[in-house]
Design a protein around this motif. Structure first.
Motif: not given
Length: 340
Positions: A67, A73, A76, A118-120, A61-63, A116, A113
């Motif tokens: 984002l 970012l 992670m 917006r993280d991507s 995941d990402c914060e 995915c 995940i």
């Protein structure tokens, strides 16, 4: 550089826990360390140097702040069976994220995940990383529902909180998530502050510590055809907001149909991602009053239709699904952009 002893720990569900629901019984959990990572040497070698001989499955995941391509970012999260690693992109910077690039793009490391897209996008535009080989639990949930004969209505995407609360995948409430949402509304820069507070560390770990358990529960339910569609749609969702000028020629190829399905005579319709440009001033027609127009298109086409919205890009519509359904959606949407 040796890793400092972890100051924080969290509980992760044992993959052998019986049933679908997790009780508060500590016997169902393993206490594992949470490592704050500011240098690549603090990460496991098998992650940094992907190998066909040491394939991994990790929670991911990402914060960050807003984002997306234009946001920031900040953290992670990587969940292994025996530890959680919080990769600090603020302190570690681009050098640390570049060290993670081979793993995030590797076919030998499966990244589990929830949603995915917006993280991507953030990884691609901020660090040049093409996220690959994901198992998106949001997509997996929809496929399992389809397998079991339940039809999902448009925009009925399960949240991670909802997924975790489902007795089949955990049966755990995640009330702490709302605490962080309130803090983010009050201060959008929440994830930029250093050193990370205990609440930040706990919240970041909570978003990934159940993912491997959920993954294994889902793998027990998904049939071979659904697993194939999960792989293809995960790849398309990773590309979704990462539009470029070469039609993704520099991205990994989409998964090919497994021999076992081909031998059974299964011939799935090709699934594609289409990016539709919306002329200035026409997005209102596409969306309609209170979303009525775009909702009607979703109801008549078996395809996912996504709007860039406030995070952007604001002038494009993204359509994912079988070719014929995507083309039908394109035709209807183009018709709504025409001046009468």
């Amino acid at each position: 550089m040796a890793s400092d002893p972890p100051l924080n720990r969290t509980l992760v569900p044992l993959l052998t826990s019986p049933g679908g629901s997790l009780s508060d019984d500590d016997a169902q959990f393993l206490l594992v360390p949470i490592h704050i990572v500011t240098h690549a040497s603090q990460l496991p070698a098998e992650f940094l140097y992907p190998s066909v001989d040491r394939q991994l499955i990790i929670g991911f995941d990402c914060e960050g702040v807003d984002l997306c391509r234009n946001g920031a970012l900040c953290v992670m999260q990587l969940a292994f069976p025996d530890a959680v690693y919080l990769v600090d992109a603020v302190e570690g910077g681009k050098a640390l994220m570049q060290a993670c690039k081979p793993a995030l793009e590797s076919s030998y490391i499966t990244k589990v995940i929830h949603d995915c897209k917006r993280d991507s996008e953030a990884l691609y535009f901020q660090f040049g990383i093409k996220l690959h080989n994901v198992v998106d639990t949001q997509i997996a949930y929809s496929l399992i529902e389809e397998q079991e004969g339940r039809k999902r209505s448009p925009d009925d995407y399960i949240s991670f909180v909802g997924l975790l609360a489902d007795p089949r995948y955990g049966g755990k409430s995640y009330l702490e998530k709302e605490e962080v949402r309130v803090l983010l509304r009050q201060d959008p820069a929440y994830w930029t502050y250093r050193p990370m507070s205990e609440m930040m560390i706990r919240a970041a770990a909570d978003d990934v510590r159940f993912l491997l358990y959920i993954y294994h529960k889902m793998m027990e339910k998904l049939n071979k055809r659904s697993l194939w569609h999960l792989a293809v749609r995960g790849s398309l969702y990773c590309r979704c907001f990462c539009i470029n000028d070469n039609d993704f020629a520099d991205w990994p190829r989409l998964p090919t149909l497994p021999d076992i399905l081909a031998a059974e005579g299964y011939v799935p319709e090709e699934e594609i991602l289409s990016v539709l440009n919306v002329p200035p001033g026409k997005m209102g027609r596409v969306i309609g009053k209170k979303g009525a127009s775009i909702r009607s298109v979703k109801e008549c086409c078996n395809a996912e239709i996504l709007i860039g919205g406030a995070k952007g890009p604001p002038d494009k519509v993204f359509i994912i699904g079988p070719v014929m359904e995507v083309r039908k959606a394109e035709a209807i949407l183009r018709g709504r952009m025409i001046d009468l």
